[in-house]
Design a protein around this motif. Sequence first.
Motif, PDB file in Angstrom:
ATOM      1  N   ASN A  63     -67.989  11.092  15.676  1.00 19.60           N
ATOM      2  CA  ASN A  63     -66.588  11.496  15.773  1.00 19.60           C
ATOM      3  C   ASN A  63     -66.446  12.823  16.511  1.00 19.60           C
ATOM      4  OD1 ASN A  63     -65.625   9.225  14.484  1.00 19.60           O
ATOM      5  ND2 ASN A  63     -65.398  10.209  12.495  1.00 19.60           N
ATOM      6  N   LYS A  64     -67.391  13.728  16.287  1.00 20.54           N
ATOM      7  CA  LYS A  64     -67.349  15.018  16.970  1.00 20.54           C
ATOM      8  C   LYS A  64     -67.590  14.852  18.469  1.00 20.54           C
ATOM      9  CE  LYS A  64     -69.032  19.704  16.495  1.00 20.54           C
ATOM     10  NZ  LYS A  64     -69.907  20.614  15.748  1.00 20.54           N
ATOM     11  N   GLU A  65     -68.465  13.916  18.829  1.00 20.35           N
ATOM     12  CA  GLU A  65     -68.769  13.680  20.242  1.00 20.35           C
ATOM     13  C   GLU A  65     -67.574  13.104  21.006  1.00 20.35           C
ATOM     14  OE1 GLU A  65     -72.217  11.200  20.667  1.00 20.35           O
ATOM     15  OE2 GLU A  65     -73.435  12.526  19.410  1.00 20.35           O
ATOM     16  N   VAL A  66     -66.768  12.292  20.355  1.00 24.63           N
ATOM     17  CA  VAL A  66     -65.675  11.614  21.065  1.00 24.63           C
ATOM     18  C   VAL A  66     -64.302  12.219  20.783  1.00 24.63           C
ATOM     19  CG1 VAL A  66     -66.927   9.422  21.174  1.00 24.63           C
ATOM     20  CG2 VAL A  66     -65.346   9.838  19.284  1.00 24.63           C
ATOM     21  N   ARG A  67     -64.248  13.335  20.086  1.00 27.07           N
ATOM     22  CA  ARG A  67     -62.941  13.881  19.731  1.00 27.07           C
ATOM     23  C   ARG A  67     -62.128  14.303  20.949  1.00 27.07           C
ATOM     24  NH1 ARG A  67     -64.737  19.418  16.644  1.00 27.07           N
ATOM     25  NH2 ARG A  67     -65.810  20.346  18.409  1.00 27.07           N
ATOM     26  N   HIS A  68     -62.786  14.789  21.998  1.00 27.31           N
ATOM     27  CA  HIS A  68     -62.049  15.190  23.200  1.00 27.31           C
ATOM     28  C   HIS A  68     -61.433  13.972  23.891  1.00 27.31           C
ATOM     29  CE1 HIS A  68     -66.028  14.180  24.757  1.00 27.31           C
ATOM     30  NE2 HIS A  68     -65.486  14.038  25.947  1.00 27.31           N
ATOM     31  N   ILE A  69     -62.086  12.840  23.799  1.00 24.16           N
ATOM     32  CA  ILE A  69     -61.549  11.609  24.392  1.00 24.16           C
ATOM     33  C   ILE A  69     -60.350  11.127  23.590  1.00 24.16           C
ATOM     34  CG2 ILE A  69     -62.064   9.187  24.917  1.00 24.16           C
ATOM     35  CD1 ILE A  69     -65.018  10.131  25.320  1.00 24.16           C
ATOM     36  N   ARG A  70     -60.487  11.119  22.256  1.00 25.38           N
ATOM     37  CA  ARG A  70     -59.370  10.706  21.401  1.00 25.38           C
ATOM     38  C   ARG A  70     -58.161  11.614  21.590  1.00 25.38           C
ATOM     39  NH1 ARG A  70     -62.777   9.643  15.952  1.00 25.38           N
ATOM     40  NH2 ARG A  70     -63.435   7.528  16.429  1.00 25.38           N
ATOM     41  N   GLY A  71     -58.414  12.909  21.718  1.00 25.12           N
ATOM     42  CA  GLY A  71     -57.316  13.855  21.924  1.00 25.12           C
ATOM     43  C   GLY A  71     -56.596  13.605  23.232  1.00 25.12           C
ATOM     44  N   GLY A  72     -57.366  13.327  24.282  1.00 24.71           N
ATOM     45  CA  GLY A  72     -56.758  13.029  25.579  1.00 24.71           C
ATOM     46  C   GLY A  72     -55.935  11.758  25.552  1.00 24.71           C
ATOM     47  N   LEU A  73     -56.446  10.736  24.880  1.00 29.43           N
ATOM     48  CA  LEU A  73     -55.702   9.480  24.764  1.00 29.43           C
ATOM     49  C   LEU A  73     -54.435   9.661  23.942  1.00 29.43           C
ATOM     50  CD1 LEU A  73     -58.605   6.925  24.210  1.00 29.43           C
ATOM     51  CD2 LEU A  73     -57.190   7.204  26.259  1.00 29.43           C
ATOM     52  N   ALA A  74     -54.513  10.457  22.885  1.00 32.42           N
ATOM     53  CA  ALA A  74     -53.331  10.707  22.056  1.00 32.42           C
ATOM     54  C   ALA A  74     -52.254  11.426  22.862  1.00 32.42           C
ATOM     55  CB  ALA A  74     -53.712  11.520  20.822  1.00 32.42           C
ATOM     56  N   THR A  75     -52.661  12.396  23.671  1.00 34.94           N
ATOM     57  CA  THR A  75     -51.705  13.123  24.506  1.00 34.94           C
ATOM     58  C   THR A  75     -51.104  12.193  25.551  1.00 34.94           C
ATOM     59  OG1 THR A  75     -52.951  15.162  24.200  1.00 34.94           O
ATOM     60  CG2 THR A  75     -51.425  15.084  26.052  1.00 34.94           C
ATOM     61  N   LYS A  76     -51.925  11.373  26.172  1.00 37.29           N
ATOM     62  CA  LYS A  76     -51.445  10.412  27.159  1.00 37.29           C
ATOM     63  C   LYS A  76     -50.415   9.485  26.546  1.00 37.29           C
ATOM     64  CE  LYS A  76     -53.010   6.583  30.049  1.00 37.29           C
ATOM     65  NZ  LYS A  76     -54.162   5.763  30.416  1.00 37.29           N
ATOM     66  N   ASN A  77     -50.751   8.928  25.378  1.00 35.69           N
ATOM     67  CA  ASN A  77     -49.825   8.010  24.710  1.00 35.69           C
ATOM     68  C   ASN A  77     -48.538   8.702  24.284  1.00 35.69           C
ATOM     69  OD1 ASN A  77     -51.571   5.861  25.027  1.00 35.69           O
ATOM     70  ND2 ASN A  77     -52.567   6.181  23.055  1.00 35.69           N
ATOM     71  N   LYS A  78     -48.633   9.947  23.896  1.00 34.32           N
ATOM     72  CA  LYS A  78     -47.439  10.719  23.491  1.00 34.32           C
ATOM     73  C   LYS A  78     -46.471  10.817  24.659  1.00 34.32           C
ATOM     74  CE  LYS A  78     -46.099  15.393  22.262  1.00 34.32           C
ATOM     75  NZ  LYS A  78     -46.579  16.743  21.965  1.00 34.32           N
ATOM     76  N   TYR A  79     -46.987  11.141  25.834  1.00 35.62           N
ATOM     77  CA  TYR A  79     -46.116  11.312  26.981  1.00 35.62           C
ATOM     78  C   TYR A  79     -45.659   9.975  27.552  1.00 35.62           C
ATOM     79  CZ  TYR A  79     -46.769  16.259  26.712  1.00 35.62           C
ATOM     80  OH  TYR A  79     -46.773  17.545  26.269  1.00 35.62           O
ATOM     81  N   LEU A  80     -46.433   8.929  27.386  1.00 33.77           N
ATOM     82  CA  LEU A  80     -45.982   7.607  27.821  1.00 33.77           C
ATOM     83  C   LEU A  80     -44.833   7.122  26.947  1.00 33.77           C
ATOM     84  CD1 LEU A  80     -49.320   5.714  28.598  1.00 33.77           C
ATOM     85  CD2 LEU A  80     -47.586   6.473  30.217  1.00 33.77           C
ATOM     86  N   ASP A  81     -44.893   7.406  25.651  1.00 33.13           N
ATOM     87  CA  ASP A  81     -43.815   7.001  24.743  1.00 33.13           C
ATOM     88  C   ASP A  81     -42.532   7.766  25.014  1.00 33.13           C
ATOM     89  OD1 ASP A  81     -45.403   5.178  23.483  1.00 33.13           O
ATOM     90  OD2 ASP A  81     -45.905   6.465  21.774  1.00 33.13           O
ATOM     91  N   VAL A  82     -42.631   9.053  25.388  1.00 35.56           N
ATOM     92  CA  VAL A  82     -41.453   9.880  25.643  1.00 35.56           C
ATOM     93  C   VAL A  82     -40.750   9.417  26.905  1.00 35.56           C
ATOM     94  CG1 VAL A  82     -40.715  12.215  26.255  1.00 35.56           C
ATOM     95  CG2 VAL A  82     -42.357  11.866  24.423  1.00 35.56           C
ATOM     96  N   SER A  83     -41.508   9.020  27.935  1.00 35.52           N
ATOM     97  CA  SER A  83     -40.891   8.644  29.203  1.00 35.52           C
ATOM     98  C   SER A  83     -40.157   7.324  29.153  1.00 35.52           C
ATOM     99  CB  SER A  83     -41.919   8.554  30.320  1.00 35.52           C
ATOM    100  OG  SER A  83     -43.137   9.071  30.044  1.00 35.52           O
ATOM    101  N   GLN A  84     -40.472   6.490  28.197  1.00 35.47           N
ATOM    102  CA  GLN A  84     -39.847   5.151  28.183  1.00 35.47           C
ATOM    103  C   GLN A  84     -38.532   5.127  27.505  1.00 35.47           C
ATOM    104  OE1 GLN A  84     -42.784   2.625  26.455  1.00 35.47           O
ATOM    105  NE2 GLN A  84     -44.077   2.689  28.256  1.00 35.47           N
TER     106      GLN A  84
END
Length: 84
Positions: A63-84
């Motif tokens: 989980n520690k190794e992939v946390r930066h990836i999960r964080g990036g995906l969460a941010t991406k999804n956050k902004y995709l939801d706002v734009s729609q």
Amino acid sequence: MDENIKKRVLKNAKLFLENYLTVRKVAAITRVSKSTVHDDLKNKLKDINYGMYLDVLELLSYNKEVRHIRGGLATKNKYLDVSQ
């Protein structure tokens, strides 16, 4: 150690391992703080069930190794939801 604490620690560890969850998700499901879950998994579990403790350490490390990836995906999804 109190029997209720042992049960909570084992419940948290089992939930964490069986569902490949994060500490935050386990905390949300069990309604205890992240700090408590982390302390249960890193410190208390070692004295209760050492084999499960080793498995938990492995998943915590992953989980520690992939946390930066999960964080990036969460941010991406956050902004995709706002734009729609």
